[in-house]
Scaffold this motif. Structure first.
Motif, short mmCIF file in Angstrom:
data_model
loop_
_atom_site.label_atom_id
_atom_site.label_comp_id
_atom_site.label_asym_id
_atom_site.label_seq_id
_atom_site.Cartn_x
_atom_site.Cartn_y
_atom_site.Cartn_z
N ILE A 1 13.30 -34.50 -64.69
CA ILE A 1 12.48 -35.71 -64.73
C ILE A 1 13.26 -36.84 -65.41
N ASP A 2 13.91 -36.50 -66.53
CA ASP A 2 14.72 -37.51 -67.22
C ASP A 2 15.85 -38.01 -66.31
N GLU A 3 16.47 -37.09 -65.58
CA GLU A 3 17.55 -37.48 -64.66
C GLU A 3 17.02 -38.38 -63.54
N ALA B 1 16.35 -41.82 -64.97
CA ALA B 1 17.63 -42.50 -65.20
C ALA B 1 18.19 -43.03 -63.89
N ASN B 2 18.10 -42.26 -62.83
CA ASN B 2 18.58 -42.71 -61.52
C ASN B 2 17.75 -43.86 -60.98
N LYS C 1 18.96 -46.95 -62.77
CA LYS C 1 20.26 -47.38 -62.24
C LYS C 1 20.08 -48.16 -60.96
N ASN C 2 19.20 -47.67 -60.08
CA ASN C 2 18.96 -48.33 -58.80
C ASN C 2 18.29 -49.68 -59.01
N ASP C 3 17.40 -49.81 -59.98
CA ASP C 3 16.74 -51.08 -60.29
C ASP C 3 17.73 -52.10 -60.81
N ASP C 4 18.69 -51.64 -61.62
CA ASP C 4 19.69 -52.56 -62.18
C ASP C 4 20.65 -53.05 -61.10
#
Length: 89
Positions: free
Chosen positions: A75-77, A80-81, A84-87
């Motif tokens: 879930i944490d991974e 985090a992904n 990353k995609n939002d940024d």
């Protein structure tokens, strides 16, 4: 909770009727609970021992695959992904 140490491992007594009392939302019969515990033993999530002391009683311990069942690091991974995609946008 009643427990016994067998071969250096802690086993806990499970009374199937008590599982049903504690979780009435399951709407199961005793045999259905027994079968689910049996499946978890077959998949090495739980380990079962039967103790004969004034009757036959099932004791369970966690087995090698239990940690995989309760591992929520994915879930944490995933979050985090997503971040990353939002940024990247």
């Amino acid at each position: 909770m009643n427990k016994k140490v067998i071969d250096g491992k802690e086993f806990y007594l499970v009374i199937y009727e008590y599982v049903l009392e504690d979780l009435p939302i399951l709407y199961m019969k005793k045999d259905a609970v027994y079968r689910r515990f049996k499946k978890m033993c077959a998949k090495k999530i739980l380990e079962r021992r039967t103790i004969n002391e004034g009757g036959k009683f099932p004791y369970f311990a966690i087995d090698e695959n239990y940690a995989k069942l309760v591992d929520f690091t994915f879930i944490d991974e995933f979050i985090a992904n997503l971040n990353k995609n939002d940024d990247a946008c």
